[in-house]
Design an enzyme around this catalytic site. Structure first.
Site, mmCIF file in Angstrom:
data_model
loop_
_atom_site.group_PDB
_atom_site.id
_atom_site.type_symbol
_atom_site.label_atom_id
_atom_site.label_comp_id
_atom_site.label_asym_id
_atom_site.label_seq_id
_atom_site.Cartn_x
_atom_site.Cartn_y
_atom_site.Cartn_z
ATOM 1 N N ASP A 134 2.256 -13.445 24.965
ATOM 2 C CA ASP A 134 1.907 -12.922 26.277
ATOM 3 C C ASP A 134 1.812 -14.123 27.219
ATOM 4 O O ASP A 134 1.541 -15.243 26.806
ATOM 5 C CB ASP A 134 0.575 -12.166 26.197
ATOM 6 C CG ASP A 134 0.284 -11.414 27.495
ATOM 7 O OD1 ASP A 134 1.153 -11.406 28.384
ATOM 8 O OD2 ASP A 134 -0.814 -10.849 27.617
ATOM 9 N N ASP A 159 1.128 -3.581 21.084
ATOM 10 C CA ASP A 159 0.239 -4.555 20.434
ATOM 11 C C ASP A 159 -1.170 -4.173 20.790
ATOM 12 O O ASP A 159 -1.415 -3.592 21.867
ATOM 13 C CB ASP A 159 0.497 -5.964 20.964
ATOM 14 C CG ASP A 159 -0.178 -6.184 22.307
ATOM 15 O OD1 ASP A 159 0.360 -5.697 23.317
ATOM 16 O OD2 ASP A 159 -1.259 -6.795 22.357
ATOM 17 N N CYS A 210 -3.529 6.292 1.608
ATOM 18 C CA CYS A 210 -2.964 4.981 1.928
ATOM 19 C C CYS A 210 -2.590 4.264 0.630
ATOM 20 O O CYS A 210 -3.303 4.343 -0.358
ATOM 21 C CB CYS A 210 -3.995 4.160 2.707
ATOM 22 S SG CYS A 210 -3.396 2.537 3.205
ATOM 23 N N CYS A 263 -1.887 0.887 0.538
ATOM 24 C CA CYS A 263 -1.979 -0.564 0.757
ATOM 25 C C CYS A 263 -2.768 -1.235 -0.372
ATOM 26 O O CYS A 263 -3.451 -0.575 -1.162
ATOM 27 C CB CYS A 263 -2.604 -0.878 2.119
ATOM 28 S SG CYS A 263 -4.408 -0.852 2.159
ATOM 29 N N CYS A 271 -6.482 -0.167 -0.469
ATOM 30 C CA CYS A 271 -6.767 1.195 -0.927
ATOM 31 C C CYS A 271 -6.383 1.403 -2.386
ATOM 32 O O CYS A 271 -6.963 2.255 -3.065
ATOM 33 C CB CYS A 271 -6.079 2.206 -0.011
ATOM 34 S SG CYS A 271 -6.892 2.270 1.615
ATOM 35 N N HIS A 290 -6.247 -3.378 5.727
ATOM 36 C CA HIS A 290 -6.011 -1.931 5.658
ATOM 37 C C HIS A 290 -5.661 -1.345 7.027
ATOM 38 O O HIS A 290 -4.726 -0.557 7.165
ATOM 39 C CB HIS A 290 -7.225 -1.202 5.079
ATOM 40 C CG HIS A 290 -7.189 0.273 5.384
ATOM 41 N ND1 HIS A 290 -6.396 1.154 4.684
ATOM 42 C CD2 HIS A 290 -7.786 1.007 6.365
ATOM 43 C CE1 HIS A 290 -6.518 2.360 5.205
ATOM 44 N NE2 HIS A 290 -7.355 2.308 6.222
#
Lengths: 389, 389
Positions: free
Chosen positions: B90, B264, B302, B304, B307, B333
């Site tokens: 940015d 974002d 989930c 991931c 998890c 997560h």
């Protein structure tokens, strides 16, 4: 049932294999500390990638928070923290006896107030063994009585006697012998007679392993290693020996020299959170201005994930900016150094090159003070002299 | 030279491929935020394992700390932070204009005092492009003038005019066109005429991409998406569209619906540090007593790392104990959820099933308020109505 085999010796240094319920530990070994069921700042995947063979957690802290219930609900400490290799839990004796003015000792146990919320709790030898068995840890430590040094002879004697009596009660309360090995803790301060008395009483119990407690509490380095070597000489050859709360790179090398097999210390992770890097050129404080533009890795001789991929300049930035990643990466590197150190020590003992490796490692890692301590007549020799009672 | 191809459309939703110097980005995509050259709490290896295709960093923060010199000494921002995939920075406009009372705008640029040490700095369009090119980022944002809402018409007009003039100067100062793509930022507050004026001036510059700035600053969700959809409709089909600072799960779904390609937000990592879990059953606060003994994963749907391997009870313990690992695991997560969300959105657009997927995802993830917002007549329809100027 745990087993321990000494595979090689070089002087007093030993190269052993310790078989535990969750895996094999090659000794000498450094155990990263995960006080509250987490090695601070690292995921278990990272601790595993570091090659840690066994980690340490703490009965006192887990008893206080989260308590037994959530850990049992998750199926034990291994599943709770997702760590599949061996775990040793300290008994919490050291922590409880550090609660000056907030604990009361009697023959049966110790009553104390939590450092978190002032709630009252009671540790007994039976309760502590039962708790550690419920966690399902590979090594449970017997509840010991720690005395702050310097101490009166009377207090030290009582600590030795109670520690022995409590170890006996721990052994009687110890039921899950296939899953959990029970280690006793030798006390006795800096007094050789008391150390001998404590060791004798514990060895008579024929436990799977023995720790040396009550050291690394403010005594000088020569005092510590004289006592460690002396105490180690009183312990059975066929059992692992664990020097509690040790230590720095130099301490670990000297402890192996003294015949110790296992070590733990918060030093690498605590340094990691405080921008202090353990390197083969001594300890660096990454907050110092000189590292702002330093494009070298933390330690040019280190092959860890952090040293392969990041610069001192980046770490310096992270610490200045208060970013968690600074503590994460530096804890990782510092643990990598200690784990690599013990791996090299094992290899050196195996090939009968311990003394040469030790001297070079002390020279490489040692700060100037440590180097002076080790210089002629040499800490090893001095320890050996002192060790003749 | 960057390139962008729209591979599929479903309503206003687009499925695109953005080619940048450090790799390909499949859109719609969520960009994890690494403000100070680190995605807070995660190693770059973890961010990569999460499947992040591009991350965001911030010119204002990097300019202040560590400054240009260390990053250039390390060979650019990618090497500095060891991130090999694309980076967008940015411009810092948003941050500088947030420094109420500590900045002074003139036609040439903006003079301001650092929030860290009060030191004085000057941002100009040329200086900001030059800085971002020196970092070697894949996408540099033009310096824009942000106005806090609600704002006077005069201030909004000046912001639009200066933003256009500065974008022209940014384009003139833009030299490393192979390495770095320059995106312009549309301003104009909640005023359609000004948004149109701003978009027209920027589109005339034929830049590689366009962002919508000045939203997600306190307006209502319907206002935001009406404006986002309207502004998106003014931008060229063949250029990526980036809605800055957005957002939550629901915001991202609505933004894709509005024809946006990139997003974002600090939301997933900030929530992660504050024990707030993003789940398919809404947001959970893991500090609540009810999770102490909850042996379920954070989100049962989930897949991931967190998890698959940890329980809510363990996370609850880590936050109570003040352990860094709580923030680490929950940030991981939460990012996994947003990255998986955009992956599913891409797949849905590709197979022409966007509307069905959108409605189900809004239903699954939405809090009740969001569900109500989206209910008949439906935010999409309302956005479409509003979009007719």
């Amino acid at each position: 049932m745990s087993s321990f085999t000494v595979r090689a010796r070089d002087g007093a240094a030993r190269r052993g294999t310790l078989r535990l319920a969750h895996g094999v530990v090659e000794t000498p070994i450094f155990m990263p500390v995960g006080t509250a069921a987490t090695v601070k700042g690292l995921t278990p995947a990272e601790v595993e990638a570091l090659g840690a063979q066994i980690i340490l957690s703490n009965t006192y802290h887990l008893w206080m928070r989260p308590g037994r219930e959530p850990i049992e609900a998750c199926g034990g400490l291994h599943r709770f923290m997702h760590w599949e290799r061996p775990i040793l839990t300290d008994s919490g004796g050291f922590q409880v006896f550090s609660l000056q003015g907030r604990r009361k000792l009697d023959d049966d146990g110790v009553l104390f107030q939590s450092h978190i919320d002032g709630s009252r709790h009671r540790f007994t030898p039976e309760g502590i063994v039962n708790f550690q068995e419920a966690l399902g840890v590979d090594i449970a430590m017997a509840l010991d009585v720690c005395v702050k040094l310097p101490a009166k002879r009377h207090d030290l004697e009582r600590s030795v006697e109670l520690t022995a009596a409590w170890a006996r009660r721990c052994k009687e309360a110890w039921t899950r012998r296939e899953a959990t090995a029970l280690f006793g803790i030798v006390q006795g301060g800096l007094d050789r007679d008391l150390r001998a008395r404590s060791a004798e009483a514990l060895v008579a119990l024929d436990l799977p392993g023995y720790a040396i407690g009550g050291l690394s509490v403010g005594e000088t380095r020569p005092e510590m290693f004289a006592l460690a070597r002396y105490t180690a000489s009183l312990l059975p050859e066929g059992r692992p020996r664990y020097l509690m709360g040790v230590g720095t790179v130099v301490d670990i090398i000297l402890a192996i020299e003294a015949g110790i097999d296992m070590f733990d210390c918060v030093y690498p992770t605590r340094c990691g959170r405080n921008a202090r890097a353990i390197t083969r050129s001594g300890e660096l404080n990454l907050r110092m201005a000189r590292y702002k533009l330093d494009t070298a890795p933390i330690d040019a001789h280190c092959t860890c994930y952090v040293c392969r991929n990041f610069t001192r300049a980046y770490l310096a930035h992270l610490f200045r900016a208060g970013e968690m990643l600074g503590a994460i990466l530096l804890s990782y590197h510092n643990l990598a150094v200690l784990l690599e150190l013990t791996a090299q020590a094992r290899a050196a003992i195996e090939r009968g090159a311990w003394a040469a490796w030790r001297d070079e490692a002390l020279h490489t890692f040692g700060d100037e003070q440590a180097a002076a301590t080790v210089a002629a007549p040499g800490i090893a020799e001095r320890c050996a002299e002192h060790a003749r009672p």
